[in-house]
Write a protein that holds these residues in place. Structure first.
Motif, PDB file in Angstrom:
ATOM      1  N   LEU A  20       9.678 -26.049   1.885  1.00 36.73           N
ATOM      2  CA  LEU A  20      10.582 -24.958   1.541  1.00 36.73           C
ATOM      3  C   LEU A  20      10.204 -24.431   0.161  1.00 36.73           C
ATOM      4  CD1 LEU A  20      13.262 -23.413   2.281  1.00 36.73           C
ATOM      5  CD2 LEU A  20      14.455 -25.165   0.967  1.00 36.73           C
ATOM      6  N   VAL A  21      10.061 -23.110   0.049  1.00 36.34           N
ATOM      7  CA  VAL A  21       9.663 -22.483  -1.215  1.00 36.34           C
ATOM      8  C   VAL A  21      10.768 -21.538  -1.670  1.00 36.34           C
ATOM      9  CG1 VAL A  21       7.925 -21.091  -2.392  1.00 36.34           C
ATOM     10  CG2 VAL A  21       7.243 -22.580  -0.503  1.00 36.34           C
ATOM     11  N   THR A  22      11.156 -21.635  -2.943  1.00 35.95           N
ATOM     12  CA  THR A  22      12.099 -20.676  -3.518  1.00 35.95           C
ATOM     13  C   THR A  22      11.418 -19.972  -4.693  1.00 35.95           C
ATOM     14  OG1 THR A  22      13.135 -22.089  -5.197  1.00 35.95           O
ATOM     15  CG2 THR A  22      13.965 -22.285  -2.946  1.00 35.95           C
ATOM     16  N   GLY A  23      11.792 -18.731  -4.920  1.00 35.32           N
ATOM     17  CA  GLY A  23      11.187 -17.974  -6.009  1.00 35.32           C
ATOM     18  C   GLY A  23      11.729 -16.562  -6.046  1.00 35.32           C
ATOM     19  N   GLY A  24      11.098 -15.721  -6.860  1.00 40.88           N
ATOM     20  CA  GLY A  24      11.507 -14.334  -7.007  1.00 40.88           C
ATOM     21  C   GLY A  24      10.584 -13.393  -6.263  1.00 40.88           C
ATOM     22  N   SER A  25      10.464 -12.178  -6.780  1.00 42.83           N
ATOM     23  CA  SER A  25       9.720 -11.134  -6.071  1.00 42.83           C
ATOM     24  C   SER A  25       8.231 -11.439  -5.957  1.00 42.83           C
ATOM     25  CB  SER A  25       9.918  -9.786  -6.774  1.00 42.83           C
ATOM     26  OG  SER A  25       9.567  -9.871  -8.147  1.00 42.83           O
ATOM     27  N   VAL A  26       7.669 -12.191  -6.912  1.00 42.59           N
ATOM     28  CA  VAL A  26       6.244 -12.538  -6.830  1.00 42.59           C
ATOM     29  C   VAL A  26       6.004 -13.415  -5.611  1.00 42.59           C
ATOM     30  CG1 VAL A  26       4.343 -13.738  -7.957  1.00 42.59           C
ATOM     31  CG2 VAL A  26       5.871 -12.303  -9.311  1.00 42.59           C
ATOM     32  N   THR A  27       6.789 -14.484  -5.465  1.00 44.87           N
ATOM     33  CA  THR A  27       6.646 -15.383  -4.324  1.00 44.87           C
ATOM     34  C   THR A  27       7.086 -14.709  -3.037  1.00 44.87           C
ATOM     35  OG1 THR A  27       7.025 -17.280  -5.766  1.00 44.87           O
ATOM     36  CG2 THR A  27       7.324 -17.647  -3.431  1.00 44.87           C
ATOM     37  N   PHE A  28       8.046 -13.802  -3.150  1.00 48.00           N
ATOM     38  CA  PHE A  28       8.500 -13.017  -2.005  1.00 48.00           C
ATOM     39  C   PHE A  28       7.344 -12.221  -1.400  1.00 48.00           C
ATOM     40  CE2 PHE A  28      10.566  -9.006  -0.507  1.00 48.00           C
ATOM     41  CZ  PHE A  28      11.339  -9.528   0.510  1.00 48.00           C
ATOM     42  N   GLY A  29       6.403 -11.812  -2.237  1.00 51.81           N
ATOM     43  CA  GLY A  29       5.220 -11.111  -1.748  1.00 51.81           C
ATOM     44  C   GLY A  29       5.082  -9.686  -2.220  1.00 51.81           C
ATOM     45  N   MET A  30       5.892  -9.266  -3.189  1.00 46.70           N
ATOM     46  CA  MET A  30       5.776  -7.900  -3.688  1.00 46.70           C
ATOM     47  C   MET A  30       4.377  -7.654  -4.246  1.00 46.70           C
ATOM     48  SD  MET A  30       8.160  -5.868  -6.454  1.00 46.70           S
ATOM     49  CE  MET A  30       9.589  -5.934  -5.361  1.00 46.70           C
ATOM     50  N   ASN A  31       3.728  -6.635  -3.743  1.00 49.16           N
ATOM     51  CA  ASN A  31       2.396  -6.209  -4.182  1.00 49.16           C
ATOM     52  C   ASN A  31       1.268  -7.099  -3.636  1.00 49.16           C
ATOM     53  OD1 ASN A  31       1.368  -3.980  -5.528  1.00 49.16           O
ATOM     54  ND2 ASN A  31       0.746  -5.189  -7.305  1.00 49.16           N
ATOM     55  N   CYS A  32       1.599  -8.026  -2.714  1.00 48.61           N
ATOM     56  CA  CYS A  32       0.571  -8.968  -2.254  1.00 48.61           C
ATOM     57  C   CYS A  32      -0.489  -8.306  -1.385  1.00 48.61           C
ATOM     58  CB  CYS A  32       1.208 -10.130  -1.491  1.00 48.61           C
ATOM     59  SG  CYS A  32       1.982  -9.676   0.071  1.00 48.61           S
ATOM     60  N   ALA A  33      -0.259  -7.061  -0.972  1.00 50.07           N
ATOM     61  CA  ALA A  33      -1.262  -6.370  -0.159  1.00 50.07           C
ATOM     62  C   ALA A  33      -2.327  -5.670  -0.998  1.00 50.07           C
ATOM     63  CB  ALA A  33      -0.578  -5.354   0.758  1.00 50.07           C
ATOM     64  N   GLN A  34      -2.107  -5.556  -2.306  1.00 51.96           N
ATOM     65  CA  GLN A  34      -3.074  -4.864  -3.164  1.00 51.96           C
ATOM     66  C   GLN A  34      -4.390  -5.624  -3.185  1.00 51.96           C
ATOM     67  OE1 GLN A  34      -1.950  -4.521  -7.285  1.00 51.96           O
ATOM     68  NE2 GLN A  34      -3.097  -2.635  -7.571  1.00 51.96           N
ATOM     69  N   ASN A  35      -5.489  -4.914  -3.006  1.00 47.30           N
ATOM     70  CA  ASN A  35      -6.802  -5.554  -2.915  1.00 47.30           C
ATOM     71  C   ASN A  35      -7.872  -4.618  -3.456  1.00 47.30           C
ATOM     72  OD1 ASN A  35      -8.301  -4.130  -0.426  1.00 47.30           O
ATOM     73  ND2 ASN A  35      -6.114  -4.289   0.035  1.00 47.30           N
ATOM     74  N   PRO A  36      -9.017  -5.161  -3.867  1.00 46.37           N
ATOM     75  CA  PRO A  36     -10.065  -4.332  -4.472  1.00 46.37           C
ATOM     76  C   PRO A  36     -11.127  -3.833  -3.489  1.00 46.37           C
ATOM     77  CG  PRO A  36     -10.609  -6.617  -4.810  1.00 46.37           C
ATOM     78  CD  PRO A  36      -9.328  -6.598  -4.017  1.00 46.37           C
ATOM     79  N   VAL A  37     -10.915  -4.034  -2.184  1.00 41.85           N
ATOM     80  CA  VAL A  37     -11.977  -3.710  -1.212  1.00 41.85           C
ATOM     81  C   VAL A  37     -11.570  -2.618  -0.241  1.00 41.85           C
ATOM     82  CG1 VAL A  37     -13.152  -5.928  -1.376  1.00 41.85           C
ATOM     83  CG2 VAL A  37     -11.235  -5.666   0.220  1.00 41.85           C
ATOM     84  N   GLY A  38     -10.504  -1.900  -0.561  1.00 41.87           N
ATOM     85  CA  GLY A  38     -10.192  -0.687   0.190  1.00 41.87           C
ATOM     86  C   GLY A  38      -9.402  -0.854   1.465  1.00 41.87           C
TER      87      GLY A  38
END
Length: 605
Positions: free
Chosen positions: A166-184
């Motif tokens: 079980l993981v608890t956290g805020g927006s970072v762990t929630f996944g905000m911006n996790c789709a940003q990537n440098p390969v287009g």
């Protein structure tokens, strides 16, 4: 046949050239995996910890130890961490190619391969461990994995649940911006799949796809939500506002991941003395009758954003608490922060490491890296436990388990620490003496409680909130249930005009001493100078007590450039409500025209 093949390979390994030796290690790991999948009768784990609780009379049970004849399953966790990390490289990378429809995108796979080779080698990952996992707990976790594998293979008739993290956290762990990537890869196509994009889902992939051939051996539940600091998770865990599926399969491991929000708290001393100790206690009590589980893990996943002093201060507090309670401590920031700081003027390097800009919410690269770091530390914990048993080491329980230590005492004497520990232990033993097994959670301490959040599961949409509020709402002018489950603004109880007011009526079903209101605090102009006034009246069924009255205030503004949900906890007047007493709440927005509440709790403590 398998044993003979492995022996032959191992005997010849020292005479092989380096490239052949690597092949031999992989071959050995493959044969051991086959043995695990198809020959469980040889892999039975000693049940010396099956009853790993202390008896009510306080006598210690025998030390836990994996018997020599049952060591085979430990071959999966090579006692040399460098070979197992390199041996599993191909499987780790394959499990990291999410989204899976991009697995044939050479730009994508080459970026992840380079991330692994350049920044997540064993010598870099070693920096991430700042306190080891409890050895006896690690041994029990290995047993959980073994039983699950045997069940999936049909060797156990009774259901054996997956190893539950079980993981608890805020927006970072929630996944905000996790789709940003440098390969287009278009981020728009991934934002709706943030649950799969965030590092907790990637951690589950690493276990199941990278280690257990796509079998559902490990389950990771992500209870993170935007704006959640540690005190928010405390309310969720302490008041049992967790989803039903979590209650049905209680976690074996709980990971704290609130560093990004807690690092910005104005008083970090409160984080040290109050919030995180309360989290540790609440998380431990999810399995109140289990001495060793859940294993509580402190994860520092924040490399710093604006002020390094705040990060360093929090890092010191986390280390202090991990050593005090004996908790597993993992610091992902130690793996990459110096590389980041050295290249702040090189945007392409920052983007390669984080997946995006150097910001509060890092991109895909950081989420992949956190998952790798946590996965590596669990491999180390399991490897160490197996190595200790194979060498004849006795795996003993910590004589002062963190479950019973209580709050963090600064300036206290050692005798008071022991007294607190013994008192809490006796309370747990009294409760657990009537329970059938160690999977028992403590009973709910609340007359009425909910939180509008994906973290709690039950109240996610405005329609859920309306249904929940209808049980206690008696009057309303200017407040409404609004928002979205994921996108901003999120689901909540919103004031939409000046002097908005509402009234609640709650009949106490148990002794109720505290009222907690989950209120948003933010830095935006519409939060400036906002003030919610709350008047509480308790009508006692004991006519001799009459009525008890009190007033409270909550402000909606703070100067820190982030929006958080902050639990505001108030002691109810007159010593609280007894069973069948009635609690009347009248709330008015006396200043401002905007306010958000996303939960109420009326509880014993």
């Amino acid at each position: 046949i398998i044993r003979s093949r492995c022996d032959m390979i191992n005997n010849k390994m020292n005479n092989l050239k380096p490239n052949k030796r690597r092949y031999a290690r992989k071959c050995t790991l493959f044969f051991v995996t086959v043995a695990i999948a198809f020959n469980y009768d040889r892999l039975l784990i000693s049940s010396s910890l099956d009853q790993h609780h202390e008896k009510k009379d306080g006598r210690q049970e025998d030390e836990a130890r994996i018997s020599q004849k049952d060591i085979d399953i430990c071959s999966l966790f090579n006692t040399d961490k460098s070979p197992i990390w390199s041996d599993l490289k191909k499987d780790i990378l394959a499990a990291s190619y999410w989204p899976m429809d991009q697995a044939n995108n050479s730009n994508f796979t080459q970026w992840i391969d380079g991330l692994f080779v350049e920044y997540y080698n064993v010598h870099q990952l070693r920096r991430s461990s700042f306190y080891p996992a409890d050895a006896a707990a690690s041994k029990v976790l290995i047993e959980v994995v073994s039983d699950r594998m045997k069940y999936l293979n049909g060797q156990l008739r009774s259901y054996s649940p997956p190893l539950h993290i079980l993981v608890t956290g805020g927006s970072v762990t929630f996944g905000m911006n996790c789709a940003q990537n440098p390969v287009g890869i278009p981020e728009e196509s991934l934002n709706k799949k943030f649950i799969d994009c965030a590092w907790p889902a990637r951690l589950e992939n690493l276990f199941n796809r990278g280690l257990f051939q796509n079998k559902k051996v490990v389950k990771v539940t992500n209870l993170a939500t935007g704006g959640a600091s540690t005190d928010v998770s405390n309310v969720v865990l302490e008041y049992h506002l967790i989803p039903e599926e979590v209650k049905n399969e209680l976690p074996h491991i709980v990971i704290w991941a609130h560093a990004p929000n807690d690092a910005q708290a104005p008083d970090k001393g409160v984080i040290l003395r109050k919030h995180i100790p309360e989290f540790i206690i609440a998380a431990s009590n999810l399995r109140m009758c289990d001495d060793l589980l859940p294993l509580v893990v402190i994860l520092e996943d924040f490399y710093g954003y604006e002020n390094y002093e705040t990060v360093n201060q929090l890092s010191g507090y986390l280390y202090e608490l991990a050593t005090w309670y004996g908790l597993m401590g993992i610091n992902h920031a130690n793996v990459i922060k110096h590389e980041l700081w050295a290249n702040l003027d090189k945007a392409h390097i920052i983007s390669n490491i984080l997946g995006g800009d150097y910001s509060l919410h890092p991109g895909m690269g950081s989420h992949i890296g956190v998952a790798w770091t946590v996965f590596y530390n669990f491999l180390v914990a399991f490897s160490d436990s197996c190595a200790d048993s194979a060498s004849g080491e006795r795996i003993t329980k910590n004589p002062m388990n963190s479950k019973y230590m209580g709050g963090y005492e600064i300036g206290g004497k050692y005798q008071s620490i022991r007294s607190t520990w013994q008192r809490n232990k006796n309370v747990a033993l009294d409760f657990c003496s009537d329970q059938l097994n160690s999977n028992t959670a403590a009973p709910s301490p609340c007359t009425y409680a909910f939180m509008a959040s994906t973290m709690s599961g039950g109240v996610v949409r405005p329609s859920d909130l309306i249904k929940k509020m209808s049980r206690i709402l008696t009057a309303n002018v200017g407040w409404e249930a609004a928002g979205n489950p994921i996108k901003q603004p999120r689901t909540g109880w919103y004031a939409t005009k000046p002097h908005a007011s509402f009234s609640l009526r709650i009949v106490a079903s148990l002794e109720t001493k505290y009222m907690t209101i989950m209120a948003m605090k933010s830095y935006g102009d519409r939060f400036l100078n906002t003030l919610l006034e709350i008047n509480v009246r308790i009508q006692h069924i004991d006519k001799n007590r009459g009525e008890s009255i009190a007033s409270y205030e909550i402000t909606g503004y703070h100067k820190f450039r982030t929006s958080i949900h902050s639990p505001q906890k108030f002691e109810l007047p007159g010593g609280g409500a007894k069973v069948n007493d009635t609690i009347i709440v009248n709330a008015t927005l006396s200043r401002g025209a905007y306010f958000k509440i996303n939960g109420f709790a009326f509880c014993q403590y």
